[in-house]
Motif scaffolding. Sequence first.
Motif, mmCIF file in Angstrom:
data_model
loop_
_atom_site.group_PDB
_atom_site.id
_atom_site.type_symbol
_atom_site.label_atom_id
_atom_site.label_comp_id
_atom_site.label_asym_id
_atom_site.label_seq_id
_atom_site.Cartn_x
_atom_site.Cartn_y
_atom_site.Cartn_z
ATOM 1 N N ASN A 149 -10.268 9.249 -5.376
ATOM 2 C CA ASN A 149 -11.150 8.426 -6.192
ATOM 3 C C ASN A 149 -10.538 7.063 -6.493
ATOM 4 O OD1 ASN A 149 -13.298 10.215 -6.382
ATOM 5 N ND2 ASN A 149 -12.373 11.321 -8.088
ATOM 6 N N GLU A 150 -9.198 7.018 -6.619
ATOM 7 C CA GLU A 150 -8.532 5.744 -6.873
ATOM 8 C C GLU A 150 -8.695 4.775 -5.707
ATOM 9 O OE1 GLU A 150 -4.874 7.327 -9.736
ATOM 10 O OE2 GLU A 150 -4.595 7.056 -7.583
ATOM 11 N N LEU A 151 -8.858 5.311 -4.519
ATOM 12 C CA LEU A 151 -9.008 4.472 -3.335
ATOM 13 C C LEU A 151 -10.422 3.941 -3.173
ATOM 14 C CD1 LEU A 151 -6.919 6.569 -0.784
ATOM 15 C CD2 LEU A 151 -6.264 4.417 -1.881
ATOM 16 N N GLN A 152 -11.337 4.358 -4.077
ATOM 17 C CA GLN A 152 -12.733 3.961 -3.956
ATOM 18 C C GLN A 152 -13.256 3.330 -5.248
ATOM 19 O OE1 GLN A 152 -14.493 7.711 -2.971
ATOM 20 N NE2 GLN A 152 -13.880 7.620 -0.848
ATOM 21 N N PRO A 153 -12.550 2.320 -5.782
ATOM 22 C CA PRO A 153 -13.034 1.695 -7.015
ATOM 23 C C PRO A 153 -14.330 0.931 -6.758
ATOM 24 C CG PRO A 153 -11.222 0.427 -6.108
ATOM 25 C CD PRO A 153 -11.329 1.683 -5.291
ATOM 26 N N LYS A 154 -15.196 0.898 -7.772
ATOM 27 C CA LYS A 154 -16.452 0.152 -7.657
ATOM 28 C C LYS A 154 -16.141 -1.343 -7.687
ATOM 29 C CE LYS A 154 -19.410 3.653 -9.776
ATOM 30 N NZ LYS A 154 -18.462 4.686 -10.091
ATOM 31 N N ALA A 155 -16.665 -2.065 -6.706
ATOM 32 C CA ALA A 155 -16.387 -3.499 -6.595
ATOM 33 C C ALA A 155 -17.288 -4.283 -7.537
ATOM 34 C CB ALA A 155 -16.613 -3.957 -5.161
ATOM 35 N N LYS A 210 -12.374 3.883 -11.165
ATOM 36 C CA LYS A 210 -12.492 2.554 -11.775
ATOM 37 C C LYS A 210 -11.375 1.605 -11.351
ATOM 38 C CE LYS A 210 -15.891 4.192 -14.284
ATOM 39 N NZ LYS A 210 -17.285 3.887 -13.906
ATOM 40 N N GLY A 211 -10.394 2.128 -10.625
ATOM 41 C CA GLY A 211 -9.281 1.281 -10.220
ATOM 42 C C GLY A 211 -8.263 1.074 -11.319
ATOM 43 N N TYR A 212 -8.216 2.003 -12.298
ATOM 44 C CA TYR A 212 -7.287 1.866 -13.416
ATOM 45 C C TYR A 212 -5.867 2.313 -13.067
ATOM 46 C CZ TYR A 212 -11.463 1.355 -16.392
ATOM 47 O OH TYR A 212 -12.634 0.938 -16.957
ATOM 48 N N THR A 213 -5.728 3.235 -12.135
ATOM 49 C CA THR A 213 -4.406 3.792 -11.829
ATOM 50 C C THR A 213 -4.191 3.896 -10.327
ATOM 51 O OG1 THR A 213 -5.262 6.054 -11.901
ATOM 52 C CG2 THR A 213 -4.322 5.187 -13.935
ATOM 53 N N GLN A 214 -2.922 4.067 -9.978
ATOM 54 C CA GLN A 214 -2.540 4.426 -8.612
ATOM 55 C C GLN A 214 -1.535 5.558 -8.715
ATOM 56 O OE1 GLN A 214 -1.366 1.389 -5.839
ATOM 57 N NE2 GLN A 214 -3.051 0.038 -6.390
ATOM 58 N N THR A 215 -1.811 6.659 -8.032
ATOM 59 C CA THR A 215 -0.960 7.850 -8.103
ATOM 60 C C THR A 215 -0.264 8.045 -6.763
ATOM 61 O OG1 THR A 215 -2.572 8.828 -9.602
ATOM 62 C CG2 THR A 215 -0.913 10.310 -8.681
#
Length: 261
Positions: A149-155, A210-215
């Motif tokens: 999900n982190e790799l698919q943030p809404k633009a 949402k692009g808030y984190t990267q794991t």
Amino acid sequence: MGKLVFLHNNQPVTDSLTVAEVFEKRHDIVLRDIENQITKLQEAGEQEFSLHNFEESTYTNERGREYRKYNLTEDAFTLVSMAYTTPEAMKFKVRFIKEFKRMREQIELANQPSYMVADPIERAKRWIEEEQERQKLQTDNLVLTQQVNELQPKASYYDLILQNKSLLSITKIAKDYGMSGMALNKKLHELGVQYKQGDIWLLYAKYQDKGYTQTTTHVIDADKARVSTKWTQKGRLFIYALLKNEGILPIIEHDQEGEAS
């Protein structure tokens, strides 16, 4: 002498060194016998059998020199030892066959589900192992879901002005508020942002894209890995807005408020 049969890639095998020692043959003679069988298998079109049952490997002698050897499955051992027909050799073959059988039973027992184990203490131990494996798998799956999900943030246009690639640990963000990382993690949990899975804090599903984190996963060794979650600049602004709504401001804004008053 070591074990007649040992586990290799979770499969019971013996090796050419053990065969040579038990049958009292020179190792080069055993290697010759093995390679004769491999040649015959190839001539018979049984290359797949050969690949699955004879594995060329190496060993290091007491002088530190490396030499060839073969690992043999039970089927491979049976083929090679067919040529050893003396009464003494027959005794050795029976010992190998019994050891292969014992090792197979040991593997089957180890893979037996806990509810099938008769002994109550062993059954409890097996259940604990199964539960630990289940929890690890659950955690791995949840981490993978968050990473996807982190790799698919809404633009959005808002995203375009937040292209700063630097990532921050929760501890670093917490310092802006005079808090510890542990305290900020707890606060974000109370606000419904994240939850703890084992030793890892993961975002709830509605925040994961949402692009808030990267794991990321950092491999420590063959058996251990550590999962690390860092916050993006967008995530930092999200935390800022969230905490501000709760009346919690970063230290620098405390100073600004003091000057204004």
